[in-house]
Write a protein that holds these residues in place. Structure first.
Motif, PDB file in Angstrom:
ATOM      1  N   LEU A   1     -53.996   2.139 -23.775  1.00 11.60           N
ATOM      2  CA  LEU A   1     -54.200   3.420 -24.374  1.00 11.60           C
ATOM      3  C   LEU A   1     -55.207   2.914 -25.722  1.00 11.60           C
ATOM      4  O   LEU A   1     -55.304   2.502 -26.799  1.00 11.60           O
ATOM      5  CB  LEU A   1     -52.865   3.979 -24.249  1.00 11.60           C
ATOM      6  CG  LEU A   1     -53.354   5.146 -24.759  1.00 11.60           C
ATOM      7  CD1 LEU A   1     -54.565   6.005 -24.045  1.00 11.60           C
ATOM      8  CD2 LEU A   1     -51.873   5.934 -24.588  1.00 11.60           C
ATOM      9  N   THR A   2     -56.941   3.819 -26.138  1.00 10.83           N
ATOM     10  CA  THR A   2     -56.754   4.442 -26.460  1.00 10.83           C
ATOM     11  C   THR A   2     -56.426   5.900 -27.534  1.00 10.83           C
ATOM     12  O   THR A   2     -57.386   6.939 -26.039  1.00 10.83           O
ATOM     13  CB  THR A   2     -58.312   4.281 -27.614  1.00 10.83           C
ATOM     14  OG1 THR A   2     -58.916   2.771 -27.110  1.00 10.83           O
ATOM     15  CG2 THR A   2     -58.771   4.355 -28.064  1.00 10.83           C
ATOM     16  N   THR A   3     -55.910   6.406 -28.294  1.00 14.80           N
ATOM     17  CA  THR A   3     -56.202   7.688 -28.353  1.00 14.80           C
ATOM     18  C   THR A   3     -56.776   8.447 -29.462  1.00 14.80           C
ATOM     19  O   THR A   3     -57.336   7.685 -30.353  1.00 14.80           O
ATOM     20  CB  THR A   3     -54.537   8.563 -28.564  1.00 14.80           C
ATOM     21  OG1 THR A   3     -53.940   7.820 -27.998  1.00 14.80           O
ATOM     22  CG2 THR A   3     -55.055   9.842 -28.526  1.00 14.80           C
ATOM     23  N   TYR A   4     -58.265   9.775 -29.162  1.00 18.51           N
ATOM     24  CA  TYR A   4     -58.302   9.819 -29.913  1.00 18.51           C
ATOM     25  C   TYR A   4     -58.476  10.917 -30.747  1.00 18.51           C
ATOM     26  O   TYR A   4     -57.704  11.863 -30.209  1.00 18.51           O
ATOM     27  CB  TYR A   4     -60.263  10.497 -29.260  1.00 18.51           C
ATOM     28  CG  TYR A   4     -61.136   8.688 -29.544  1.00 18.51           C
ATOM     29  CD1 TYR A   4     -61.677   9.191 -29.992  1.00 18.51           C
ATOM     30  CD2 TYR A   4     -60.375   8.657 -27.844  1.00 18.51           C
ATOM     31  CE1 TYR A   4     -62.224   6.977 -29.414  1.00 18.51           C
ATOM     32  CE2 TYR A   4     -61.367   7.546 -27.323  1.00 18.51           C
ATOM     33  CZ  TYR A   4     -62.261   6.786 -28.218  1.00 18.51           C
ATOM     34  OH  TYR A   4     -63.219   5.522 -27.661  1.00 18.51           O
ATOM     35  N   PHE A   5     -57.937  11.145 -32.420  1.00 18.16           N
ATOM     36  CA  PHE A   5     -57.614  12.336 -32.499  1.00 18.16           C
ATOM     37  C   PHE A   5     -58.551  13.192 -34.232  1.00 18.16           C
ATOM     38  O   PHE A   5     -59.655  12.340 -34.157  1.00 18.16           O
ATOM     39  CB  PHE A   5     -56.895  11.513 -34.198  1.00 18.16           C
ATOM     40  CG  PHE A   5     -55.514  11.262 -33.528  1.00 18.16           C
ATOM     41  CD1 PHE A   5     -53.793  11.953 -33.575  1.00 18.16           C
ATOM     42  CD2 PHE A   5     -55.486  10.115 -32.574  1.00 18.16           C
ATOM     43  CE1 PHE A   5     -52.434  11.523 -33.231  1.00 18.16           C
ATOM     44  CE2 PHE A   5     -53.851  10.191 -32.267  1.00 18.16           C
ATOM     45  CZ  PHE A   5     -52.795  10.610 -32.156  1.00 18.16           C
ATOM     46  N   ALA A   6     -59.216  14.372 -33.668  1.00 18.58           N
ATOM     47  CA  ALA A   6     -59.241  15.454 -34.373  1.00 18.58           C
ATOM     48  C   ALA A   6     -58.585  15.504 -35.534  1.00 18.58           C
ATOM     49  O   ALA A   6     -57.282  15.219 -35.850  1.00 18.58           O
ATOM     50  CB  ALA A   6     -60.009  16.814 -33.312  1.00 18.58           C
ATOM     51  N   GLY A   7     -59.566  15.846 -36.673  1.00 21.90           N
ATOM     52  CA  GLY A   7     -58.727  16.457 -38.284  1.00 21.90           C
ATOM     53  C   GLY A   7     -59.449  17.448 -38.350  1.00 21.90           C
ATOM     54  O   GLY A   7     -60.716  17.333 -38.492  1.00 21.90           O
ATOM     55  N   ASP A   8     -58.819  17.620 -39.351  1.00 20.26           N
ATOM     56  CA  ASP A   8     -59.030  19.060 -40.071  1.00 20.26           C
ATOM     57  C   ASP A   8     -58.378  18.605 -41.188  1.00 20.26           C
ATOM     58  O   ASP A   8     -57.498  18.249 -41.677  1.00 20.26           O
ATOM     59  CB  ASP A   8     -58.243  20.322 -39.354  1.00 20.26           C
ATOM     60  CG  ASP A   8     -59.019  20.707 -38.391  1.00 20.26           C
ATOM     61  OD1 ASP A   8     -60.147  21.104 -38.151  1.00 20.26           O
ATOM     62  OD2 ASP A   8     -57.806  20.431 -37.525  1.00 20.26           O
ATOM     63  N   TYR A   9     -58.487  18.893 -42.512  1.00 17.42           N
ATOM     64  CA  TYR A   9     -58.791  19.424 -43.883  1.00 17.42           C
ATOM     65  C   TYR A   9     -58.967  20.031 -44.863  1.00 17.42           C
ATOM     66  O   TYR A   9     -59.874  21.614 -44.696  1.00 17.42           O
ATOM     67  CB  TYR A   9     -59.112  18.065 -44.948  1.00 17.42           C
ATOM     68  CG  TYR A   9     -61.252  18.123 -44.938  1.00 17.42           C
ATOM     69  CD1 TYR A   9     -61.316  17.945 -46.411  1.00 17.42           C
ATOM     70  CD2 TYR A   9     -61.434  17.364 -43.685  1.00 17.42           C
ATOM     71  CE1 TYR A   9     -63.226  18.622 -46.655  1.00 17.42           C
ATOM     72  CE2 TYR A   9     -62.582  17.466 -43.658  1.00 17.42           C
ATOM     73  CZ  TYR A   9     -63.353  18.248 -45.050  1.00 17.42           C
ATOM     74  OH  TYR A   9     -64.841  18.220 -45.722  1.00 17.42           O
ATOM     75  N   SER A  10     -58.193  19.914 -45.621  1.00 21.37           N
ATOM     76  CA  SER A  10     -57.961  21.097 -46.438  1.00 21.37           C
ATOM     77  C   SER A  10     -58.472  20.875 -48.388  1.00 21.37           C
ATOM     78  O   SER A  10     -57.680  19.364 -48.300  1.00 21.37           O
ATOM     79  CB  SER A  10     -57.015  21.759 -47.240  1.00 21.37           C
ATOM     80  OG  SER A  10     -56.392  22.889 -47.785  1.00 21.37           O
ATOM     81  N   VAL A  11     -59.221  21.027 -48.860  1.00 21.63           N
ATOM     82  CA  VAL A  11     -58.871  20.682 -50.596  1.00 21.63           C
ATOM     83  C   VAL A  11     -58.675  21.208 -51.079  1.00 21.63           C
ATOM     84  O   VAL A  11     -58.919  22.826 -51.212  1.00 21.63           O
ATOM     85  CB  VAL A  11     -60.817  20.496 -51.125  1.00 21.63           C
ATOM     86  CG1 VAL A  11     -60.808  20.020 -51.863  1.00 21.63           C
ATOM     87  CG2 VAL A  11     -61.394  19.524 -50.560  1.00 21.63           C
ATOM     88  N   ASP A  12     -58.171  20.604 -52.342  1.00 21.69           N
ATOM     89  CA  ASP A  12     -56.958  21.606 -53.029  1.00 21.69           C
ATOM     90  C   ASP A  12     -56.412  22.949 -53.058  1.00 21.69           C
ATOM     91  O   ASP A  12     -56.735  24.060 -53.176  1.00 21.69           O
ATOM     92  CB  ASP A  12     -58.151  21.421 -54.593  1.00 21.69           C
ATOM     93  CG  ASP A  12     -58.217  20.910 -55.327  1.00 21.69           C
ATOM     94  OD1 ASP A  12     -57.085  19.502 -55.340  1.00 21.69           O
ATOM     95  OD2 ASP A  12     -58.874  20.242 -55.863  1.00 21.69           O
ATOM     96  N   GLY A  13     -55.641  22.966 -51.763  1.00 18.00           N
ATOM     97  CA  GLY A  13     -55.084  24.518 -51.248  1.00 18.00           C
ATOM     98  C   GLY A  13     -56.293  25.331 -50.396  1.00 18.00           C
ATOM     99  O   GLY A  13     -56.126  26.534 -49.733  1.00 18.00           O
TER     100      GLY A  13
END
Length: 221
Positions: free
Chosen positions: A162-174
């Motif tokens: 199984l290969t799971t694909y993850f989406a990412g969200d990021y925050s810079v310095d809050g």
């Protein structure tokens, strides 16, 4: 640093400051502006009130995202590692949202990873892609069709991956969260599926009454 200022050509980066002589001792305040000077040039002060050069925004790329230790999904089959030929074997994944905090380019990054797509390779030459991880069903689960179940046409042992694909969200310095361009692929450890066949017979005695009867012998594939 100014990309046009090359020390190999004799360039020197000058950071301008503002001096206030109306107080004692005099104070010096960085203006946020800079110039690239070369030998023989007369320094030219920046225009008062001119905006300082803006720094390039910090961007978390897919390559940087994939450096994070995202935990792979766990593959579960019901019943455990076992199925019947031509019957639906219920197979599902357990994946979780994850969060990472790290330093990047002198900034604090908070990165959230969430599973969005599951790419199944059943080990028998067939594959499937789902947006659901699936889940357990009640009872023994033999021949119960689910969104992530699979029918094996042959008996034998199969390594399911199984290969799971993850989406990412990021925050810079809050700051506000923004999406990573692309999805991180995380591969799970192989999961063994042992597929057997069944036979149906009508009998009048059980195996206690007739140990040599049909169905009393050791199971075979």
């Amino acid at each position: 640093m100014n990309a046009q200022c090359d020390a190999r050509d004799g360039g020197v980066l000058v950071n301008w400051i503002e001096v206030n002589n109306n107080v004692q001792p005099a104070t010096e305040t960085p203006t946020g502006r800079s110039s690239c000077m070369y030998p023989g040039e007369v320094p030219e002060a920046p225009i008062a009130g001119a905006p300082a050069a803006e720094e390039a925004p910090i961007v978390i790329t897919l390559e940087e995202f994939q450096k994070r230790p995202v935990l792979a999904a766990t593959i579960i089959s019901q019943p455990l590692n076992f199925g019947l030929r031509n019957a639906h074997s219920n197979i599902y994944a357990e994946a979780q949202e994850q969060e990472f905090t790290f330093e990047f380019q002198d900034a604090t990054i908070v990165l959230k990873a969430r599973p969005v797509t599951y790419q199944w390779d059943y080990g028998d030459g067939t594959t499937a892609t789902t947006t659901t991880p699936g889940g357990p069903v009640e009872g023994d689960a033999f021949d119960t069709r689910t969104p992530t179940s699979h029918q094996y046409a042959q008996t034998g042992d199969f390594d399911l991956t199984l290969t799971t694909y993850f989406a990412g969200d990021y925050s810079v310095d809050g700051g506000p969260f923004q999406p990573v361009a692309g999805e991180a692929a995380v591969v799970s450890a192989p999961h063994l599926m042992s597929i057997w066949r069944t036979k149906g017979h009508s009998v009048s005695e059980n195996c206690i009454e007739n140990p040599a009867g049909i169905g009393c012998e050791a199971p075979t594939r």
